[in-house]
Each structure stands twice: as structure tokens, then as C-alpha cells.
Design a protein around this motif. Sequence first.
Motif, PDB file in Angstrom:
ATOM      1  N   ARG B   9      50.816  25.414  52.788  1.00 14.70           N
ATOM      2  CA  ARG B   9      50.312  24.685  52.807  1.00 14.70           C
ATOM      3  C   ARG B   9      50.108  24.278  54.678  1.00 14.70           C
ATOM      4  N   TYR B  10      50.821  24.065  55.269  1.00 13.11           N
ATOM      5  CA  TYR B  10      51.383  23.853  56.915  1.00 13.11           C
ATOM      6  C   TYR B  10      51.996  24.602  57.055  1.00 13.11           C
ATOM      7  N   LEU B  11      51.284  25.047  58.184  1.00 11.75           N
ATOM      8  CA  LEU B  11      51.762  26.198  59.230  1.00 11.75           C
ATOM      9  C   LEU B  11      51.777  25.516  61.065  1.00 11.75           C
ATOM     10  N   VAL B  12      52.820  26.008  61.442  1.00 11.95           N
ATOM     11  CA  VAL B  12      52.522  26.286  63.024  1.00 11.95           C
ATOM     12  C   VAL B  12      53.550  26.872  63.441  1.00 11.95           C
ATOM     13  N   LYS B  13      52.671  27.862  64.806  1.00 14.69           N
ATOM     14  CA  LYS B  13      52.776  28.733  65.370  1.00 14.69           C
ATOM     15  C   LYS B  13      52.197  28.655  66.543  1.00 14.69           C
ATOM     16  N   ARG B  14      52.540  29.302  67.659  1.00 16.35           N
ATOM     17  CA  ARG B  14      53.278  29.628  68.902  1.00 16.35           C
ATOM     18  C   ARG B  14      52.409  30.291  69.594  1.00 16.35           C
ATOM     19  N   THR B  15      51.077  30.106  70.650  1.00 18.79           N
ATOM     20  CA  THR B  15      49.778  31.152  71.054  1.00 18.79           C
ATOM     21  C   THR B  15      50.514  31.873  71.367  1.00 18.79           C
ATOM     22  N   GLY B  16      49.996  32.931  71.177  1.00 18.07           N
ATOM     23  CA  GLY B  16      50.384  34.740  71.044  1.00 18.07           C
ATOM     24  C   GLY B  16      51.092  35.083  69.750  1.00 18.07           C
TER      25      GLY B  16
END
Lengths: 114, 113
Positions: B9-16
Motif C-alpha cells: 500500500r505504501y512504499l518509500v524508495k531512494r533515487t536510483g
Amino acid sequence: AQSVAQPEDQVNVAEGNPLTVKCTYSVSGNPYLFWYVQYPNRGLQFLLKYITGDNLVKGSYGFEAEFNKSQTSFHLKKPSALVSDSALYFCAVRDGTGGFKTIFGAGTRLFVKA
Amino acid sequence: DVKVTQSSRYLVKRTGEKVFLECVQDMDHENMFWYRQDPGLGLRLIYFSYDVKMKEKGDIPEGYSVSREKKERFSLILESASTNQTSMYLCASSLSQGLIEQYFGPGTRLTVT
């Protein structure tokens, strides 16, 4: 190319009054037309569709829509609005000549005030 | 009832980072779709698939790829996530004939920092 326009970002209506959410479309072949609703923090839910036949289509929760070929419109209507109808409404069109691609409008937010 | 599920439902990722969004439907639908939803822009089609191993580009495929190895599963891949891919991602499925309306999953809100 297919396109859908929902000219109103927001519609405000008092509970018990009739509501209309407008939609116009452009498609090369015969249109398949849809209305979807999105309640807060939920996915989209199908409300109703027009494929062929009677121009007045009835759907879920007392909603109906009228297909008007000459005006290329498919407006969503309900005779008596409920506060619980407050949501984001999307009109969508698919080319009925065989393609699967469906184009959605930008959405209209409906506020029903008690 | 048709059920379309999305892996997060929710996802946090870093650039690249490489990001995988999974979608599964349980009604033997031929067609599956990936959209992104942004305020004021409605739903924009990224990719769709009308059969296993078949895929078609939608309106905004740049920066995305998809995979459909099994009929019930359709994956969206962000090869190298960027901040402008922060959005709500919606998966949907439908039949090709008859009940052609789309059934949607609950969505994945992806934030790329």
C-alpha cells in the motif's frame, strides 16, 4: 485519438438535490463509456457503462448516465444526492472497434453537503 | 467478487533504486493495466497487457517496464527510480469481451526520495 474531458474540477450539491457530473469524449469508433468512483483511500470502483442500446444507463448506488451521441457526452446523474456520495468521479472511454486502451478523465470531486 | 491485490500500500524508495510493483488478479482476466494517478491529471496509462507475455505501451511508458509471465500476475518495474515517479500506482484487470469494465486494486503510494 481518444480523449475524455471532465470540465468541472469540483461539483457542490446539497443533500437531497439532484446531481450531475459532466463528461464529454472523443473517439474514432463507437465508444464504450464508463463511470468509476473513488472513495477516500480506496481504489476505483466501477459504477456503470454504456456499450450499446438504451441511451439511459442505470448503475450502482442509484446513479445513472445518459449517452448523447450528437453531443458526444455521457453525463452522470443521480436524482437525490447523499452525503455518502461525496467522492472523486472518473469518466472513461474505450474505442469500441477493438482496442483495449481506456482513457480516463482528470476526475471531478463531488461534495454533498448535509 | 473480482479481487485485484497489489503487493504494497505504501512504499518509500531512494533515487536510483530498482522498484518492483506486483499485481495479482483472481478472475482469469485477459487484460491487465498499470496506471499512475496524480492530482489534476486523473489516471494515466503506463502499460497494459492483453495476454501472457504480451505488452503494449500506454501514454507514459518512459522510465517503466512490465512483465507478465503468468495470466494472473502483472508487474511494473521502475528501472531507476526518480523523484518524478512519486505517485499513486493503480493496477486493474478486465475481460476482453462481455463484462469489460476494469477492476482496480487498492493502489500503491510510492514515494521516491
